[in-house]
Design a protein around this motif. Structure first.
Motif, mmCIF file in Angstrom:
data_model
loop_
_atom_site.group_PDB
_atom_site.id
_atom_site.type_symbol
_atom_site.label_atom_id
_atom_site.label_comp_id
_atom_site.label_asym_id
_atom_site.label_seq_id
_atom_site.Cartn_x
_atom_site.Cartn_y
_atom_site.Cartn_z
ATOM 1 N N GLU A 57 0.818 -1.201 0.000
ATOM 2 C CA GLU A 57 0.000 0.000 0.000
ATOM 3 C C GLU A 57 0.860 1.262 0.000
ATOM 4 O O GLU A 57 0.526 2.247 -0.651
ATOM 5 C CB GLU A 57 -0.943 -0.009 1.212
ATOM 6 N N LEU A 58 1.974 1.227 0.712
ATOM 7 C CA LEU A 58 2.871 2.378 0.682
ATOM 8 C C LEU A 58 3.439 2.604 -0.719
ATOM 9 O O LEU A 58 3.641 3.748 -1.140
ATOM 10 C CB LEU A 58 4.011 2.189 1.680
ATOM 11 N N PHE A 61 0.802 4.314 -2.574
ATOM 12 C CA PHE A 61 0.759 5.685 -2.068
ATOM 13 C C PHE A 61 1.820 6.533 -2.750
ATOM 14 O O PHE A 61 1.560 7.643 -3.217
ATOM 15 C CB PHE A 61 0.974 5.654 -0.545
ATOM 16 N N LEU A 69 0.545 14.796 -1.961
ATOM 17 C CA LEU A 69 0.842 13.726 -1.019
ATOM 18 C C LEU A 69 2.286 13.872 -0.531
ATOM 19 O O LEU A 69 3.186 14.166 -1.320
ATOM 20 C CB LEU A 69 0.683 12.354 -1.678
ATOM 21 N N ALA A 117 -6.293 12.959 -1.407
ATOM 22 C CA ALA A 117 -7.159 11.813 -1.096
ATOM 23 C C ALA A 117 -7.788 11.261 -2.367
ATOM 24 O O ALA A 117 -7.900 10.039 -2.537
ATOM 25 C CB ALA A 117 -8.233 12.224 -0.090
ATOM 26 N N LEU A 120 -5.396 9.031 -4.166
ATOM 27 C CA LEU A 120 -5.326 7.718 -3.524
ATOM 28 C C LEU A 120 -6.545 6.878 -3.877
ATOM 29 O O LEU A 120 -6.431 5.691 -4.207
ATOM 30 C CB LEU A 120 -5.237 7.873 -2.005
ATOM 31 N N ILE A 125 -7.013 3.099 -2.932
ATOM 32 C CA ILE A 125 -6.497 3.196 -1.567
ATOM 33 C C ILE A 125 -7.380 4.139 -0.758
ATOM 34 O O ILE A 125 -7.695 5.248 -1.205
ATOM 35 C CB ILE A 125 -5.054 3.731 -1.550
ATOM 36 N N HIS A 127 -7.366 6.351 2.673
ATOM 37 C CA HIS A 127 -6.350 6.869 3.584
ATOM 38 C C HIS A 127 -6.581 6.388 5.008
ATOM 39 O O HIS A 127 -5.659 5.992 5.702
ATOM 40 C CB HIS A 127 -6.328 8.401 3.545
ATOM 41 N N ASN A 134 -2.626 15.271 10.183
ATOM 42 C CA ASN A 134 -2.026 14.615 9.020
ATOM 43 C C ASN A 134 -2.097 15.478 7.767
ATOM 44 O O ASN A 134 -1.773 15.002 6.676
ATOM 45 C CB ASN A 134 -2.691 13.267 8.769
ATOM 46 N N LEU A 147 -0.413 7.788 5.941
ATOM 47 C CA LEU A 147 -1.408 6.801 5.531
ATOM 48 C C LEU A 147 -1.764 5.905 6.709
ATOM 49 O O LEU A 147 -0.898 5.378 7.384
ATOM 50 C CB LEU A 147 -0.832 5.957 4.397
ATOM 51 N N ASP A 185 -13.432 8.743 4.153
ATOM 52 C CA ASP A 185 -12.411 9.785 4.021
ATOM 53 C C ASP A 185 -13.054 11.140 3.752
ATOM 54 O O ASP A 185 -12.571 12.175 4.241
ATOM 55 C CB ASP A 185 -11.447 9.443 2.879
#
Length: 270
Positions: A57-58, A61, A69, A117, A120, A125, A127, A134, A147, A185
């Motif tokens: 997932e990173l 991201f 981001l 967002a 993503l 994805i 968040h 954040n 994340l 989100d």
């Protein structure tokens, strides 16, 4: 101060729901110009499966098509602990800025977070942890960071197990066991916009500090918007916080576009 892997910590920057952030000197192997990065060290041991989910997932991201981001540079495990390294934004966050911000700048930071967002979401994805802490500040605007990996690292973990930080910016449906989603989100973006405009959460002053009691307090309440909100701002925040997810803006990009209308209503071009 100690470090992790080949990161030499300069100082601790503070704790989040599930880990600790450190300012660290940048290892030469990263090949970036910044002298320092932020390293988040996740609390507790991480299984092989959880590590694979989190690093996957990173990676998504870091590849998402948005300059809003925070850049993610590296991830790994050391001594059983999971960590990842990301861009350092020394201006602070929307929650705790290190510079004086006007309302236009605060609103613009949330707009930028909404754009991030959306990028993503377009990659599939969620968040999971959009909140003022954040939404970091850079000279050219906001950056969405940190994340929310807790649900990947500890599948089945509920919000009550994460501590109280940021709960007032979490869609109540998540506290009741719903899956995190694009819509959740968007709820968090609405609550963050309310904070940017008023300095207040949508539940007023929450006095409970024990997580379970805090969750109960939130679930027994209804969001209360500040009387000072201008019409366009009130309409957008109300839409984002709608209990019926079909009544919320369909995308975070729509939220960002509508924030531009809020800015126009405030008489500020952002």
């Amino acid at each position: 101060m100690q470090g992790i892997a080949d990161y030499e910590f300069v100082r601790a920057l503070g704790e989040s729901n599930y880990g600790t952030n450190y300012l660290a000197r940048t290892p030469a192997r990263l090949g970036i110009g910044a002298a320092e990065v932020v390293v988040k060290v996740i609390a507790g041991p991480t299984s092989d499966d959880a590590f694979r989910r989190a690093t996957r997932e990173l990676k998504h991201f870091s590849l998402a098509d948005s300059d809003r981001l925070v850049a993610v540079y590296d991830a790994g495990r050391h001594g059983g602990a999971f960590y990842y390294a990301m861009e350092h934004c020394p201006l602070g966050s929307l929650e705790k800025p290190n510079v004086e911000l006007g309302v236009a700048e605060r609103v613009a930071a949330v707009r930028d977070a909404a754009r991030a967002a959306h990028a993503l979401h377009e990659r599939g994805i969620v968040h999971r942890d959009v909140k003022p802490a954040n939404i970091l500040l850079a000279p050219d605007g906001g950056r969405l960071a940190d994340l929310g990996l807790s649900q990947l690292l500890s599948p089945g973990m509920v919000t009550t197990g994460l501590g109280q930080i940021g709960l007032e910016f979490t869609d109540p449906a998540i506290m009741l066991g719903a899956q995190a989603s694009r819509a959740s989100d968007i709820w968090s973006l609405g609550a963050s916009l309310h904070f940017a405009l008023t300095g207040l959460g949508v539940y007023g002053e929450l006095k409970d500090t024990e997580p379970l009691l805090l969750v109960r307090s939130i679930l027994a309440s209804q969001p209360r918007l500040a009387d000072t909100l201008a019409p366009a701002a009130r309409s957008l925040v109300e839409a984002c916080l709608a209990a019926d997810v079909t009544a919320r803006p369909r995308t975070a990009a729509e939220v960002a576009d509508r924030i531009s209308a809020v800015s126009a209503e405030l008489g500020a071009k952002v």
